[in-house]
Design a protein around this motif. Structure first.
Motif, PDB file in Angstrom:
ATOM      1  N   ASP A 104       0.830  -1.152   0.040  1.00  0.00           N
ATOM      2  CA  ASP A 104       0.077  -0.161   0.093  1.00  0.00           C
ATOM      3  C   ASP A 104       0.858   1.079  -0.038  1.00  0.00           C
ATOM      4  OD1 ASP A 104      -2.045  -1.696   0.041  1.00  0.00           O
ATOM      5  OD2 ASP A 104      -2.805  -1.168   2.093  1.00  0.00           O
ATOM      6  N   SER A 105       0.393   2.252  -0.659  1.00  0.00           N
ATOM      7  CA  SER A 105       1.378   3.361  -0.823  1.00  0.00           C
ATOM      8  C   SER A 105       0.483   4.595  -0.694  1.00  0.00           C
ATOM      9  CB  SER A 105       2.270   3.253  -1.931  1.00  0.00           C
ATOM     10  OG  SER A 105       1.555   3.368  -3.138  1.00  0.00           O
ATOM     11  N   GLU A 106       0.903   6.008  -0.856  1.00  0.00           N
ATOM     12  CA  GLU A 106       0.454   7.148  -0.690  1.00  0.00           C
ATOM     13  C   GLU A 106       0.913   8.229  -1.758  1.00  0.00           C
ATOM     14  OE1 GLU A 106      -0.208  10.157   2.678  1.00  0.00           O
ATOM     15  OE2 GLU A 106      -1.523   8.307   3.006  1.00  0.00           O
ATOM     16  N   ILE A 107       0.231   9.014  -2.378  1.00  0.00           N
ATOM     17  CA  ILE A 107       0.783  10.124  -3.418  1.00  0.00           C
ATOM     18  C   ILE A 107       0.115  11.444  -2.801  1.00  0.00           C
ATOM     19  CG2 ILE A 107       1.130  11.149  -5.599  1.00  0.00           C
ATOM     20  CD1 ILE A 107       1.385   8.312  -6.603  1.00  0.00           C
ATOM     21  N   GLU A 108       1.003  12.518  -2.590  1.00  0.00           N
ATOM     22  CA  GLU A 108       0.481  13.452  -2.139  1.00  0.00           C
ATOM     23  C   GLU A 108       0.731  14.619  -3.294  1.00  0.00           C
ATOM     24  OE1 GLU A 108       1.791  17.053   1.188  1.00  0.00           O
ATOM     25  OE2 GLU A 108       2.397  14.751   1.329  1.00  0.00           O
ATOM     26  N   ILE A 109      -0.313  15.476  -3.508  1.00  0.00           N
ATOM     27  CA  ILE A 109      -0.285  16.601  -4.595  1.00  0.00           C
ATOM     28  C   ILE A 109      -0.145  17.904  -3.757  1.00  0.00           C
ATOM     29  CG2 ILE A 109      -1.473  17.725  -6.580  1.00  0.00           C
ATOM     30  CD1 ILE A 109      -3.023  14.772  -6.497  1.00  0.00           C
ATOM     31  N   ARG A 110       0.643  18.719  -4.260  1.00  0.00           N
ATOM     32  CA  ARG A 110       0.916  19.929  -3.621  1.00  0.00           C
ATOM     33  C   ARG A 110       1.223  21.138  -4.527  1.00  0.00           C
ATOM     34  NH1 ARG A 110       3.521  19.706   1.664  1.00  0.00           N
ATOM     35  NH2 ARG A 110       3.263  21.968   1.623  1.00  0.00           N
ATOM     36  N   PRO A 111       0.439  22.137  -4.593  1.00  0.00           N
ATOM     37  CA  PRO A 111       0.543  23.283  -5.548  1.00  0.00           C
ATOM     38  C   PRO A 111       1.670  24.132  -5.236  1.00  0.00           C
ATOM     39  CG  PRO A 111      -1.469  23.429  -4.453  1.00  0.00           C
ATOM     40  CD  PRO A 111      -0.967  22.354  -3.807  1.00  0.00           C
ATOM     41  N   PHE A 112       2.447  24.591  -6.450  1.00  0.00           N
ATOM     42  CA  PHE A 112       3.213  25.596  -5.827  1.00  0.00           C
ATOM     43  C   PHE A 112       2.814  26.952  -5.856  1.00  0.00           C
ATOM     44  CE2 PHE A 112       5.878  22.378  -8.239  1.00  0.00           C
ATOM     45  CZ  PHE A 112       7.145  22.386  -7.659  1.00  0.00           C
ATOM     46  N   PHE A 113       3.520  27.836  -4.928  1.00  0.00           N
ATOM     47  CA  PHE A 113       3.055  28.931  -5.123  1.00  0.00           C
ATOM     48  C   PHE A 113       3.296  29.748  -6.509  1.00  0.00           C
ATOM     49  CE2 PHE A 113       4.196  28.952  -0.391  1.00  0.00           C
ATOM     50  CZ  PHE A 113       3.038  29.703   0.069  1.00  0.00           C
ATOM     51  N   GLU A 114       2.453  30.739  -6.591  1.00  0.00           N
ATOM     52  CA  GLU A 114       2.677  31.447  -8.005  1.00  0.00           C
ATOM     53  C   GLU A 114       2.966  32.867  -7.480  1.00  0.00           C
ATOM     54  OE1 GLU A 114       2.441  30.221 -10.694  1.00  0.00           O
ATOM     55  OE2 GLU A 114       1.764  28.110 -10.475  1.00  0.00           O
ATOM     56  N   PRO A 115       3.613  33.634  -8.432  1.00  0.00           N
ATOM     57  CA  PRO A 115       4.008  34.910  -7.898  1.00  0.00           C
ATOM     58  C   PRO A 115       2.757  35.801  -7.546  1.00  0.00           C
ATOM     59  CG  PRO A 115       4.857  34.539 -10.109  1.00  0.00           C
ATOM     60  CD  PRO A 115       3.943  33.376  -9.835  1.00  0.00           C
ATOM     61  N   ALA A 116       1.536  35.749  -7.574  1.00  0.00           N
ATOM     62  CA  ALA A 116       0.351  36.533  -7.411  1.00  0.00           C
ATOM     63  C   ALA A 116      -0.107  36.177  -5.760  1.00  0.00           C
ATOM     64  CB  ALA A 116      -0.871  36.238  -8.191  1.00  0.00           C
ATOM     65  N   ASP A 117       0.276  34.879  -5.383  1.00  0.00           N
ATOM     66  CA  ASP A 117       0.283  34.474  -4.181  1.00  0.00           C
ATOM     67  C   ASP A 117       1.045  35.420  -3.201  1.00  0.00           C
ATOM     68  OD1 ASP A 117      -1.424  32.459  -4.851  1.00  0.00           O
ATOM     69  OD2 ASP A 117       0.349  31.018  -4.937  1.00  0.00           O
ATOM     70  N   PHE A 118       2.083  36.015  -3.352  1.00  0.00           N
ATOM     71  CA  PHE A 118       2.601  36.718  -2.417  1.00  0.00           C
ATOM     72  C   PHE A 118       2.354  38.088  -2.659  1.00  0.00           C
ATOM     73  CE2 PHE A 118       5.433  33.450  -3.758  1.00  0.00           C
ATOM     74  CZ  PHE A 118       5.877  32.891  -2.816  1.00  0.00           C
ATOM     75  N   GLY A 119       1.274  38.595  -3.255  1.00  0.00           N
ATOM     76  CA  GLY A 119       0.779  40.028  -3.146  1.00  0.00           C
ATOM     77  C   GLY A 119       1.864  41.072  -3.351  1.00  0.00           C
ATOM     78  N   GLU A 120       1.788  42.315  -2.972  1.00  0.00           N
ATOM     79  CA  GLU A 120       2.815  43.502  -3.068  1.00  0.00           C
ATOM     80  C   GLU A 120       3.800  43.105  -2.522  1.00  0.00           C
ATOM     81  OE1 GLU A 120       0.923  46.918  -1.192  1.00  0.00           O
ATOM     82  OE2 GLU A 120      -1.100  46.657  -2.464  1.00  0.00           O
ATOM     83  N   ALA A 121       4.205  42.067  -1.579  1.00  0.00           N
ATOM     84  CA  ALA A 121       5.671  41.900  -0.871  1.00  0.00           C
ATOM     85  C   ALA A 121       6.541  41.381  -2.146  1.00  0.00           C
ATOM     86  CB  ALA A 121       5.497  40.776  -0.153  1.00  0.00           C
ATOM     87  N   PHE A 122       5.967  40.798  -3.243  1.00  0.00           N
ATOM     88  CA  PHE A 122       6.919  40.094  -4.311  1.00  0.00           C
ATOM     89  C   PHE A 122       6.894  41.373  -5.457  1.00  0.00           C
ATOM     90  CE2 PHE A 122       7.276  36.832  -7.682  1.00  0.00           C
ATOM     91  CZ  PHE A 122       8.562  36.751  -7.810  1.00  0.00           C
TER      92      PHE A 122
END
Length: 142
Positions: A104-122
């Motif tokens: 038995d096994s497991e696979i995890e899916i994780r989205p990457f941050f996109e530039p818009a996710d950082f708001g004005e700090a980026f």
């Protein structure tokens, strides 16, 4: 959206058990489907944690911890980088994946941050610097 698809380690993968010829062939066929569909951007299997190390940060101190690491459920045995339209699409692709382990096994899916996710700090300046670094990386990997 870009996602990292993480294949979780199992006791067998941590013991260094290699996949069968049949599993290698099935995963190769699956990877070919991903590439043909324009989804797969990269991916690899990882050696057991006994071949790895961790670096623990505490303020200015750095401590190196050699593997193996005890908590198999917290370890990864491989990964893919995919470009998909949605999390739902990524889930559908994972559902089609052959079981990557002998148990038995497991696979995890994780989205990457996109530039818009950082708001004005980026800031635009920081975005340009990241773009320059990504172009440099691309040039080095050709």
């Amino acid at each position: 959206m870009r996602v990292m698809v993480i294949i979780k380690a199992t006791p067998e993968s941590e013991a260094g058990q290699m996949p069968s010829t049949e599993l290698i062939a099935a995963m190769g066929k699956y990877n070919e489907e991903l590439v043909t569909a324009g989804v797969m951007q990269g991916g690899d299997g990882l050696k057991p944690s006994s071949a790895g190390a961790r670096v623990r940060f505490s303020g200015q101190d750095r401590t190196v911890i050699d593997g193996p690491f005890a908590e198999t459920k917290e370890l990864i045995a491989g990964y893919w980088i995919w470009q998909v339209q949605s999390m739902a699409e990524a889930i559908e692709w994972v559902r089609r994946c052959p079981n990557p382990m002998t148990s038995d096994s497991e696979i995890e899916i994780r989205p990457f941050f996109e530039p818009a996710d950082f708001g004005e700090a980026f800031t635009p300046e920081l975005q340009e610097e990241e773009k320059r670094l990504r172009q440099q990386i691309d040039a080095q990997t050709r």
